[in-house]
Design a protein around this motif. Structure first.
Motif, PDB file in Angstrom:
ATOM      1  N   GLY A  27       0.793  -1.228   0.000  1.00 34.56           N
ATOM      2  CA  GLY A  27       0.000   0.000   0.000  1.00 34.56           C
ATOM      3  C   GLY A  27       0.817   1.264   0.000  1.00 34.56           C
ATOM      4  N   LEU A  28       2.147   1.153  -0.193  1.00 35.38           N
ATOM      5  CA  LEU A  28       3.012   2.326  -0.227  1.00 35.38           C
ATOM      6  C   LEU A  28       4.056   2.139  -1.321  1.00 35.38           C
ATOM      7  CD1 LEU A  28       3.564   5.032   1.194  1.00 35.38           C
ATOM      8  CD2 LEU A  28       5.088   3.828   2.764  1.00 35.38           C
ATOM      9  N   GLU A  29       4.216   3.143  -2.168  1.00 30.97           N
ATOM     10  CA  GLU A  29       5.140   3.057  -3.288  1.00 30.97           C
ATOM     11  C   GLU A  29       5.978   4.328  -3.375  1.00 30.97           C
ATOM     12  OE1 GLU A  29       5.097   2.718  -8.201  1.00 30.97           O
ATOM     13  OE2 GLU A  29       3.222   2.867  -7.070  1.00 30.97           O
ATOM     14  N   ILE A  30       7.307   4.164  -3.349  1.00 28.81           N
ATOM     15  CA  ILE A  30       8.215   5.299  -3.492  1.00 28.81           C
ATOM     16  C   ILE A  30       8.415   5.561  -4.982  1.00 28.81           C
ATOM     17  CG2 ILE A  30      10.521   6.205  -3.029  1.00 28.81           C
ATOM     18  CD1 ILE A  30      10.603   4.457  -0.532  1.00 28.81           C
ATOM     19  N   ILE A  31       8.027   6.755  -5.432  1.00 26.86           N
ATOM     20  CA  ILE A  31       8.058   7.044  -6.870  1.00 26.86           C
ATOM     21  C   ILE A  31       9.107   8.068  -7.276  1.00 26.86           C
ATOM     22  CG2 ILE A  31       5.618   6.447  -7.098  1.00 26.86           C
ATOM     23  CD1 ILE A  31       5.086   9.508  -7.361  1.00 26.86           C
ATOM     24  N   GLY A  32       9.699   8.779  -6.317  1.00 26.38           N
ATOM     25  CA  GLY A  32      10.666   9.804  -6.689  1.00 26.38           C
ATOM     26  C   GLY A  32      11.372  10.402  -5.499  1.00 26.38           C
ATOM     27  N   GLY A  33      12.304  11.312  -5.788  1.00 24.45           N
ATOM     28  CA  GLY A  33      13.036  11.962  -4.724  1.00 24.45           C
ATOM     29  C   GLY A  33      13.780  13.184  -5.223  1.00 24.45           C
ATOM     30  N   TYR A  34      14.258  13.969  -4.277  1.00 20.71           N
ATOM     31  CA  TYR A  34      15.026  15.174  -4.611  1.00 20.71           C
ATOM     32  C   TYR A  34      16.300  15.214  -3.784  1.00 20.71           C
ATOM     33  CZ  TYR A  34      16.757  19.909  -4.508  1.00 20.71           C
ATOM     34  OH  TYR A  34      17.589  20.994  -4.556  1.00 20.71           O
ATOM     35  N   ASP A  35      17.400  15.573  -4.439  1.00 18.83           N
ATOM     36  CA  ASP A  35      18.677  15.754  -3.750  1.00 18.83           C
ATOM     37  C   ASP A  35      19.550  16.665  -4.603  1.00 18.83           C
ATOM     38  OD1 ASP A  35      21.456  15.145  -2.589  1.00 18.83           O
ATOM     39  OD2 ASP A  35      20.170  13.889  -1.337  1.00 18.83           O
ATOM     40  N   ILE A  36      20.432  17.435  -3.966  1.00 16.18           N
ATOM     41  CA  ILE A  36      21.319  18.330  -4.702  1.00 16.18           C
ATOM     42  C   ILE A  36      22.571  17.611  -5.203  1.00 16.18           C
ATOM     43  CG2 ILE A  36      20.528  20.378  -3.459  1.00 16.18           C
ATOM     44  CD1 ILE A  36      23.063  20.185  -1.748  1.00 16.18           C
ATOM     45  N   ARG A  37      22.832  16.413  -4.690  1.00  9.61           N
ATOM     46  CA  ARG A  37      24.063  15.699  -5.045  1.00  9.61           C
ATOM     47  C   ARG A  37      23.859  14.842  -6.294  1.00  9.61           C
ATOM     48  NH1 ARG A  37      24.699  12.141  -0.198  1.00  9.61           N
ATOM     49  NH2 ARG A  37      22.430  12.124  -0.525  1.00  9.61           N
ATOM     50  N   GLU A  38      24.825  14.882  -7.180  1.00 10.14           N
ATOM     51  CA  GLU A  38      24.732  14.111  -8.422  1.00 10.14           C
ATOM     52  C   GLU A  38      24.710  12.611  -8.159  1.00 10.14           C
ATOM     53  OE1 GLU A  38      24.096  15.157 -11.454  1.00 10.14           O
ATOM     54  OE2 GLU A  38      23.954  17.189 -10.622  1.00 10.14           O
ATOM     55  N   GLU A  39      25.488  12.166  -7.163  1.00 11.83           N
ATOM     56  CA  GLU A  39      25.515  10.729  -6.872  1.00 11.83           C
ATOM     57  C   GLU A  39      24.165  10.229  -6.352  1.00 11.83           C
ATOM     58  OE1 GLU A  39      27.497  12.709  -3.201  1.00 11.83           O
ATOM     59  OE2 GLU A  39      27.325  13.048  -5.366  1.00 11.83           O
ATOM     60  N   ALA A  40      23.463  11.095  -5.625  1.00 11.92           N
ATOM     61  CA  ALA A  40      22.138  10.713  -5.143  1.00 11.92           C
ATOM     62  C   ALA A  40      21.123  10.668  -6.284  1.00 11.92           C
ATOM     63  CB  ALA A  40      21.672  11.685  -4.061  1.00 11.92           C
ATOM     64  N   LYS A  41      21.236  11.623  -7.206  1.00  7.32           N
ATOM     65  CA  LYS A  41      20.351  11.616  -8.369  1.00  7.32           C
ATOM     66  C   LYS A  41      20.556  10.348  -9.202  1.00  7.32           C
ATOM     67  CE  LYS A  41      20.321  16.674  -8.812  1.00  7.32           C
ATOM     68  NZ  LYS A  41      20.701  17.823  -9.670  1.00  7.32           N
ATOM     69  N   LYS A  42      21.811   9.982  -9.397  1.00  9.40           N
ATOM     70  CA  LYS A  42      22.136   8.784 -10.170  1.00  9.40           C
ATOM     71  C   LYS A  42      21.618   7.534  -9.463  1.00  9.40           C
ATOM     72  CE  LYS A  42      26.096   6.504 -12.379  1.00  9.40           C
ATOM     73  NZ  LYS A  42      25.504   6.543 -13.722  1.00  9.40           N
ATOM     74  N   ARG A  43      21.743   7.525  -8.160  1.00 10.95           N
ATOM     75  CA  ARG A  43      21.254   6.377  -7.383  1.00 10.95           C
ATOM     76  C   ARG A  43      19.749   6.186  -7.578  1.00 10.95           C
ATOM     77  NH1 ARG A  43      21.395   6.053  -0.753  1.00 10.95           N
ATOM     78  NH2 ARG A  43      21.316   3.788  -0.548  1.00 10.95           N
TER      79      ARG A  43
END
Length: 351
Positions: A27-43
């Motif tokens: 009943g819970l789905e993680i669909i996105g995220g925000y971060d300023i770091r490039e490595e976090a975006k790539k992850r």
């Protein structure tokens, strides 16, 4: 239909959240995220296969997102929480929820106005060692409890942003907020006194060792201590009651209870023994037949329980387990601890 969730600050701890939500929370789905770091975006895009928002505003504007996890450094918890609540999102904030009680009161006011759920990831309420102690106290297994010692000790230094004051670092805000939350969840009576000793052993900006002493209105006292410079560890828990003592040595639940075989017997012999410290009656060893050794109570627990609770609350099927008012009580104690350390005096309170 699954509740859609996003993460602000998908760093190390957020990885635990992502993996466990995906594996265990229906009943819970993680669909996105925000971060300023490039490595976090790539992850997020390459490893997790979720959307990486270019700006926090893009996340706020996504109407499909109902719940946001705030997992950033501590100093921006307040601002992100308020922005998400104003955008109509429910919020789960990592601990410490804010840097002080005043900041949390600002967030709580916005949450009340928005009508959205706001809670804090005090995941260590589901630690087995804590749940064992809670059962011992609530079930009166060792009689009325009058002294609680809660310690976490290690010999590694604080790392990353936790070592810097501008980010809200320091051991009291990092580990202390967990242990104090456990103590305040355990003892409902008001805290009437707070005394704290904070040390800067290896770090100049933030504390990396501390002891906080609490006294409650019912007379119970608690010693909460964490250090990063200990090489012989003391028990994780040592709890004294009128009819016995409970000890938990470590995270693996090694420990036991020693309790009176018959609490009505207060003395058994009029004798004096001679020790290397001299004669004593008070510290005369108690005959073995007057006490009994009891196993620690068995408990079941999982950190993912907080997510199960959030899903149920959003669906109107449960009440919040970790309430903002409880988090505020913890932050008021932490505020008093910092003030006590600054003044060198115990702080009289009604928290």
């Amino acid at each position: 239909m699954a509740i859609k969730m996003a993460i602000i600050g998908p760093g190390g701890m957020a990885g635990w959240h992502y993996n466990n939500v995906k594996a265990h929370i229906k009943g819970l789905e993680i669909i996105g995220g925000y971060d300023i770091r490039e490595e976090a975006k790539k992850r997020m895009t390459d490893e997790w296969g979720i959307k990486s928002y270019e700006t926090p505003e893009e996340l706020y504007a996504d109407k499909s997102v109902e719940l946001v996890l705030i997992a950033t450094p501590n100093d921006v918890h307040k601002d992100y929480s308020i922005a998400c609540l104003n955008a109509g999102k429910h919020v789960l904030c990592e601990k410490p929820v804010t840097l002080n009680a005043a900041e949390l009161e600002e967030v709580m006011a916005v949450a009340k106005k928005s009508g959205k759920i706001f809670t804090v990831n005090q995941n260590r309420r589901w630690d087995k060692d804590y749940l064992s102690i809670r059962k011992i106290v609530n079930d009166n297994i060792i009689g009325k409890v009058y002294n609680i010692e809660s310690r976490v000790q290690g010999s590694r230094r604080l790392w990353g942003w936790r070592a810097f004051k501008p980010n809200g670092g320091g051991l009291l805000l990092d580990w202390g907020v967990h242990l104090l939350d456990q103590i305040l969840d355990l003892i409902p009576e008001k805290v009437v006194s707070v005394q704290a000793h904070l040390h800067n052993l290896h770090l100049k900006e933030v504390d990396d060792s501390f002891t906080v002493l609490l006294r409650f209105a019912d007379g119970c006292s608690a010693n909460v201590s964490v250090t990063t410079n200990c090489y012989i560890n003391q028990p994780r828990w040592h709890v004294s009651g009128m009819d016995g003592t409970a000890v938990i040595l470590d995270w693996e639940q090694n420990g036991h209870i020693i309790k009176l075989a018959d609490p009505t017997i207060t003395d058994w012999v009029d004798a004096v023994i001679y020790t290397h410290a001299g004669p004593t009656h008070t510290m005369l060893p108690r005959p073995k037949e007057t006490t009994k050794k009891v196993k620690l109570p068995k408990v079941k627990s999982s950190w993912v329980e907080i997510y199960k609770n959030i899903v149920a609350v959003i669906k109107g099927k449960a009440d919040l387990i970790v309430k903002p008012e409880q988090a505020l009580r913890v932050m008021k104690v932490i505020d008093a601890a910092f003030e006590s350390n600054r003044t060198g005096q115990a702080i009289t309170t009604e928290i």
